[in-house]
Design a protein around this motif. Structure first.
Motif, PDB file in Angstrom:
ATOM      1  N   ARG A   1       0.858  -1.183   0.000  1.00  6.86           N
ATOM      2  CA  ARG A   1       0.000   0.000   0.000  1.00  6.86           C
ATOM      3  C   ARG A   1       0.898   1.237   0.000  1.00  6.86           C
ATOM      4  O   ARG A   1       2.054   1.184   0.419  1.00  6.86           O
ATOM      5  CB  ARG A   1      -0.947   0.017   1.202  1.00  6.86           C
ATOM      6  CG  ARG A   1      -0.249   0.368   2.493  1.00  6.86           C
ATOM      7  CD  ARG A   1      -1.249   0.538   3.631  1.00  6.86           C
ATOM      8  NE  ARG A   1      -0.504   0.827   4.859  1.00  6.86           N
ATOM      9  CZ  ARG A   1      -1.052   0.808   6.069  1.00  6.86           C
ATOM     10  NH1 ARG A   1      -2.313   0.501   6.232  1.00  6.86           N
ATOM     11  NH2 ARG A   1      -0.319   1.097   7.132  1.00  6.86           N
TER      12      ARG A   1
ATOM     13  N   ARG B   1       1.411   5.234   1.222  1.00  5.21           N
ATOM     14  CA  ARG B   1       0.993   6.294   2.135  1.00  5.21           C
ATOM     15  C   ARG B   1       1.669   7.577   1.701  1.00  5.21           C
ATOM     16  O   ARG B   1       2.817   7.546   1.282  1.00  5.21           O
ATOM     17  CB  ARG B   1       1.442   5.960   3.561  1.00  5.21           C
ATOM     18  CG  ARG B   1       0.486   5.109   4.345  1.00  5.21           C
ATOM     19  CD  ARG B   1       0.939   4.936   5.781  1.00  5.21           C
ATOM     20  NE  ARG B   1       2.215   4.247   5.883  1.00  5.21           N
ATOM     21  CZ  ARG B   1       3.325   4.810   6.333  1.00  5.21           C
ATOM     22  NH1 ARG B   1       3.336   6.078   6.704  1.00  5.21           N
ATOM     23  NH2 ARG B   1       4.441   4.121   6.411  1.00  5.21           N
ATOM     24  N   PRO B   2       0.975   8.718   1.805  1.00  8.66           N
ATOM     25  CA  PRO B   2       1.613   9.961   1.361  1.00  8.66           C
ATOM     26  C   PRO B   2       2.838  10.286   2.195  1.00  8.66           C
ATOM     27  O   PRO B   2       2.857  10.050   3.400  1.00  8.66           O
ATOM     28  CB  PRO B   2       0.520  11.013   1.570  1.00  8.66           C
ATOM     29  CG  PRO B   2      -0.425  10.413   2.541  1.00  8.66           C
ATOM     30  CD  PRO B   2      -0.381   8.938   2.326  1.00  8.66           C
ATOM     31  N   PHE B   3       3.861  10.812   1.547  1.00 10.38           N
ATOM     32  CA  PHE B   3       5.077  11.205   2.231  1.00 10.38           C
ATOM     33  C   PHE B   3       5.652  12.400   1.499  1.00 10.38           C
ATOM     34  O   PHE B   3       4.983  12.999   0.653  1.00 10.38           O
ATOM     35  CB  PHE B   3       6.069  10.020   2.251  1.00 10.38           C
ATOM     36  CG  PHE B   3       7.106  10.144   3.324  1.00 10.38           C
ATOM     37  CD1 PHE B   3       6.741  10.085   4.666  1.00 10.38           C
ATOM     38  CD2 PHE B   3       8.441  10.328   2.999  1.00 10.38           C
ATOM     39  CE1 PHE B   3       7.708  10.204   5.651  1.00 10.38           C
ATOM     40  CE2 PHE B   3       9.392  10.453   3.988  1.00 10.38           C
ATOM     41  CZ  PHE B   3       9.031  10.391   5.304  1.00 10.38           C
TER      42      PHE B   3
ATOM     43  N   GLU C   1       6.881  -1.276   7.066  1.00  2.27           N
ATOM     44  CA  GLU C   1       7.372  -0.246   6.170  1.00  2.27           C
ATOM     45  C   GLU C   1       8.502  -0.785   5.293  1.00  2.27           C
ATOM     46  O   GLU C   1       9.452  -1.377   5.795  1.00  2.27           O
ATOM     47  CB  GLU C   1       7.890   0.907   7.033  1.00  2.27           C
ATOM     48  CG  GLU C   1       7.956   2.217   6.336  1.00  2.27           C
ATOM     49  CD  GLU C   1       8.520   3.289   7.274  1.00  2.27           C
ATOM     50  OE1 GLU C   1       7.946   3.478   8.367  1.00  2.27           O
ATOM     51  OE2 GLU C   1       9.529   3.897   6.901  1.00  2.27           O
TER      52      GLU C   1
ATOM     53  N   SER D   1      -1.807   8.332  10.121  1.00  2.00           N
ATOM     54  CA  SER D   1      -0.633   7.717   9.490  1.00  2.00           C
ATOM     55  C   SER D   1      -0.891   7.399   8.021  1.00  2.00           C
ATOM     56  O   SER D   1       0.009   7.433   7.201  1.00  2.00           O
ATOM     57  CB  SER D   1      -0.256   6.426  10.207  1.00  2.00           C
ATOM     58  OG  SER D   1       0.101   6.702  11.532  1.00  2.00           O
ATOM     59  N   LEU D   2      -2.151   7.078   7.696  1.00  2.00           N
ATOM     60  CA  LEU D   2      -2.472   6.740   6.313  1.00  2.00           C
ATOM     61  C   LEU D   2      -2.496   7.961   5.403  1.00  2.00           C
ATOM     62  O   LEU D   2      -2.331   7.846   4.202  1.00  2.00           O
ATOM     63  CB  LEU D   2      -3.842   6.041   6.249  1.00  2.00           C
ATOM     64  CG  LEU D   2      -3.857   4.568   6.646  1.00  2.00           C
ATOM     65  CD1 LEU D   2      -5.284   4.055   6.672  1.00  2.00           C
ATOM     66  CD2 LEU D   2      -3.020   3.748   5.682  1.00  2.00           C
ATOM     67  N   CYS D   3      -2.731   9.147   5.957  1.00  2.00           N
ATOM     68  CA  CYS D   3      -2.972  10.320   5.118  1.00  2.00           C
ATOM     69  C   CYS D   3      -1.998  11.470   5.322  1.00  2.00           C
ATOM     70  O   CYS D   3      -1.879  12.331   4.465  1.00  2.00           O
ATOM     71  CB  CYS D   3      -4.369  10.882   5.380  1.00  2.00           C
ATOM     72  SG  CYS D   3      -5.644   9.702   5.048  1.00  2.00           S
ATOM     73  N   GLY D   4      -1.370  11.555   6.453  1.00  2.00           N
ATOM     74  CA  GLY D   4      -0.571  12.746   6.710  1.00  2.00           C
ATOM     75  C   GLY D   4       0.565  12.451   7.652  1.00  2.00           C
ATOM     76  O   GLY D   4       1.371  11.569   7.387  1.00  2.00           O
TER      77      GLY D   4
ATOM     78  N   THR E   1       6.768  15.320   7.869  1.00  2.00           N
ATOM     79  CA  THR E   1       7.762  15.540   6.809  1.00  2.00           C
ATOM     80  C   THR E   1       8.182  17.014   6.787  1.00  2.00           C
ATOM     81  O   THR E   1       7.426  17.890   7.204  1.00  2.00           O
ATOM     82  CB  THR E   1       7.195  15.128   5.434  1.00  2.00           C
ATOM     83  OG1 THR E   1       5.961  15.798   5.238  1.00  2.00           O
ATOM     84  CG2 THR E   1       7.000  13.631   5.379  1.00  2.00           C
TER      85      THR E   1
ATOM     86  N   ASN F   1       8.358  19.286   4.666  1.00  2.00           N
ATOM     87  CA  ASN F   1       7.591  20.288   3.920  1.00  2.00           C
ATOM     88  C   ASN F   1       6.324  20.714   4.656  1.00  2.00           C
ATOM     89  O   ASN F   1       5.619  21.595   4.201  1.00  2.00           O
ATOM     90  CB  ASN F   1       7.205  19.732   2.542  1.00  2.00           C
ATOM     91  CG  ASN F   1       6.322  18.502   2.640  1.00  2.00           C
ATOM     92  OD1 ASN F   1       6.449  17.717   3.571  1.00  2.00           O
ATOM     93  ND2 ASN F   1       5.417  18.335   1.716  1.00  2.00           N
TER      94      ASN F   1
END
Lengths: 341, 301
Positions: free
Chosen positions: A245, A247-249, A281, B28-31, B51, B53
């Motif tokens: 999956r 996840r945004p990073f 991860e 954790s899934l989105c941000g 992160t 940014n």
């Protein structure tokens, strides 16, 4: 005292030379070198000597000891050789020890195999790099705070007029722009597996480690292709039932950026003690930032691409289920560890 | 950047029935990702990785704002409670301080004077909250700065007003070789192009955005405190902080380009806390310079 030592020595030498068989030699060894042997009793008397003699007498006794030991061994060999009349040449010889490849090398081969099957070309780019390829071209100009994520080794050397300072590459992403410059016109399907260096050393970090970097650039490349490739790798490297999956990073050189998770091999995503919530991860990925494409001489209005970069050591640990208490053990050259693989 | 967010403190701004486990999973899934949840005497504390940014989420309020946007996507009701601050007047000229500010270095400059401050330990409730975010409580003045920084993500500095000679400040670029002693007692030879503040007697009293000067620091005899809340040019902060190897929490935030709008909330919140915890009396007007131009919304389609 000195005279006494020399007398004992000469006496012993003569007797050893005269010995007929190994039993004689053994009894001579006990007489002279045993715990209550003559040499040892000399050693015990050192403490009664005046200070300035102690050292030289000590040296002499030690020399005598080694001379006698050597001679006994030599004599023993001689006697055995004369005794041996017939030699069976058909007895299998003692095999020379041959080593095997390091477990990280095996992992690298396995990873390469998975990717070369779907048309990736394996390349390697310099470990000693210029700042521009490791950071500047990847959208991280000098003074950019995002550089903090990479604990970089700098090399005290003359900087390149346009590529900047000399460094040890902290990630395989330094190969992205180099590959674009090499291939010039996409399509590009690169897998770059190389050593990386970061200024960190603890139970879960080694200063030298390996990463593998995938880079795909072509017309109409989208997140779908990225996800497909990751799934293909997960299933072929880790096993059929595994899923990934995104996840945004955030990375400066991809937009959008992701962290990639894989379902836990023990519970397959249900959640267990080992993985907490069913996912582990794997590493980072993303769609290549247009600025990076431009820096590599690729037209971002025509082409798009994706990239991912993961640690070889990490996927190796995850695949084999190895629980190494200290990652540095991998590179300690300790045979007790290495021969287990 | 990693930060500690106590669940109880988060819920001062976030109205939701989501459990800590749900907050942890869905965020954790989105941000911002939760690395782990620590059980402490102050309740569960999330260990977040944000992160680089997203400096806007490096605070309790910032995470609450993210949560209020993310949780409803998973069918969980969540509402953000904005930070309530008193009414203040922002003005370009005040009687208590004359300031000359290089606008290239400082995009928003605010200061406020609080008189008759009594320095003492903070109430236990404040101390507990600070302990939960990994900060040692010292006294009410220092604690307020840390409290606001962790709650809103806006660094706050405090000067002893009576140590600023001539009630005058010049915020300028440093010259190479100038010397400053910061409030931790260390003396630095500046590399140049650092943001510094000079008082009426040409003494350097602040290594702006990184650490205050020793000669202007609040001590146990301080009566009047000048609050100092700004946003600086991130490049200058980054360079100074890296070349002096001085990575203060404030510098790590400022070098990532903070929102100048956060300054007004930050100084308002700080003044309110000063009134509550130190018994100080704030001057009516807040000094405020800004290069910020508020853009009007445009209809694009």
């Amino acid at each position: 005292m000195r005279e006494e030592i020399l007398n004992i020595k000469n006496e012993a030498l003569a007797q050893i030379m005269d010995a007929k068989d190994s039993r004689d030699l053994d009894s001579l060894r006990v007489t002279y070198l045993g715990r209550n042997g003559k040499i040892n009793s000399l050693t015990k008397s050192i403490k009664n000597l005046p200070k300035d003699e102690k050292v030289s007498v000590g040296i002499l006794i030690n020399e005598t000891k080694t001379t006698l030991l050597d001679l006994i061994a030599e004599q023993k060999n001689k006697i055995q050789q004369t005794v041996r009349k017939w030699f069976d040449t058909s007895i299998p010889a003692i095999k020379a020890k041959i080593g095997h490849l390091h477990l990280v090398t095996y992992a690298i081969e396995e990873i390469s195999d998975v990717f070369t099957k779907i048309g990736f070309v394996k390349v390697r780019y310099p470990e000693v790099e210029w700042d521009w390829f490791a950071f500047g071209s990847l959208n991280m100009p000098k003074d950019h705070p995002a550089r903090d994520e990479w604990e970089t080794f700098f090399i005290d050397s003359k900087p390149h007029p346009s590529y900047g300072q000399m460094i040890l590459t902290p990630h395989t992403s330094s190969g992205q722009v180099r590959e674009m410059m090499r291939v010039k016109t996409p399509p590009i399907r690169m897998i770059n597996i190389a050593k990386c260096y970061r200024r960190q050393s603890d139970v879960s970090h080694v200063p030298m480690f390996h990463q593998f970097e995938g880079l795909v650039i072509d017309k109409d490349i989208s997140i779908v292709n990225l996800k497909g490739t990751l799934d293909y790798f997960a299933k072929n490297f880790f096993g059929r039932q595994r899923q990934t999956r995104l996840r945004p990073f955030h990375f400066q050189f991809t937009e959008p950026s992701f962290e990639v998770d894989i379902t836990c091999g023990v519970c397959l995503g249900k959640g267990c003690k080992l993985c907490k919530a069913g996912w582990l991860e794997l590493g980072g990925a993303g769609m290549i930032h247009p600025t990076v494409l431009k820096n590599g001489g690729v037209d971002p209005t025509k082409y798009t691409g994706f990239a991912f970069g993961w640690g070889v050591e990490r996927v190796l640990m995850m695949k084999s289920g190895l629980k190494i208490p200290d990652l540095r053990l991998l590179y300690s050259s300790d045979l007790r560890f290495l021969t287990q693989f | 950047m990693n930060i500690l967010i106590p669940d109880k403190w988060l819920r001062e701004f976030l109205k939701t029935l989501a459990s800590p486990a749900q907050i942890s999973e869905y965020l954790s899934l989105c941000g911002p990702a939760v690395e782990r949840i620590n059980e402490t005497s102050y309740g569960p504390v999330y260990y977040f990785e944000v992160t680089t940014n997203r400096v806007d989420s490096v605070s309790i309020y910032g995470v609450a704002r993210e949560a209020a946007a993310i949780l409803p996507r998973f069918g969980i009701k969540a509402r953000l409670h904005s930070v309530k601050v008193g009414e203040f007047k922002f003005s370009q000229k005040v009687k208590y301080l004359k300031a000359i500010v290089d606008k290239k270095l400082c995009s928003r400059f605010t200061a406020a004077l609080i008189k008759n401050v009594i320095i003492k330990p903070s109430p236990k409730q404040i101390q507990d909250k600070l302990t939960a975010v990994g900060v040692r409580a010292i006294n009410n003045v220092v604690d307020i700065s840390n409290y606001v920084m962790h709650e809103l993500g806006q660094p706050v500095h405090t000067f002893d007003y009576d140590k600023i000679k001539g009630a005058k400040m010049i915020l300028r670029e440093s010259e190479k070789g100038e010397k400053i002693t910061t409030l931790d007692g260390k003396t630095y030879l500046l590399p140049g192009e650092d943001i510094v503040i000079e008082d009426g007697q040409k003494r350097l009293i602040d290594l702006a955005g990184i650490m205050g000067g020793e000669n202007s620091a609040v001590d146990s005899n301080t009566k009047n405190v000048l609050l100092f809340v700004q946003t600086y040019n991130p490049l200058n902060i980054r360079r100074t902080s890296m070349s002096l190897a001085k990575r203060s929490e404030a510098a790590v935030l400022f070098e990532k380009d903070l929102d100048p709008e956060l300054v007004s909330v930050g100084i308002g919140r700080t003044i309110d806390l000063f009134v509550k915890l130190t018994g100080g009396v704030p001057e009516k007007e807040i000094l405020d310079f800004t290069t910020l131009k508020r853009l009007q919304p445009q209809l694009i389609s």
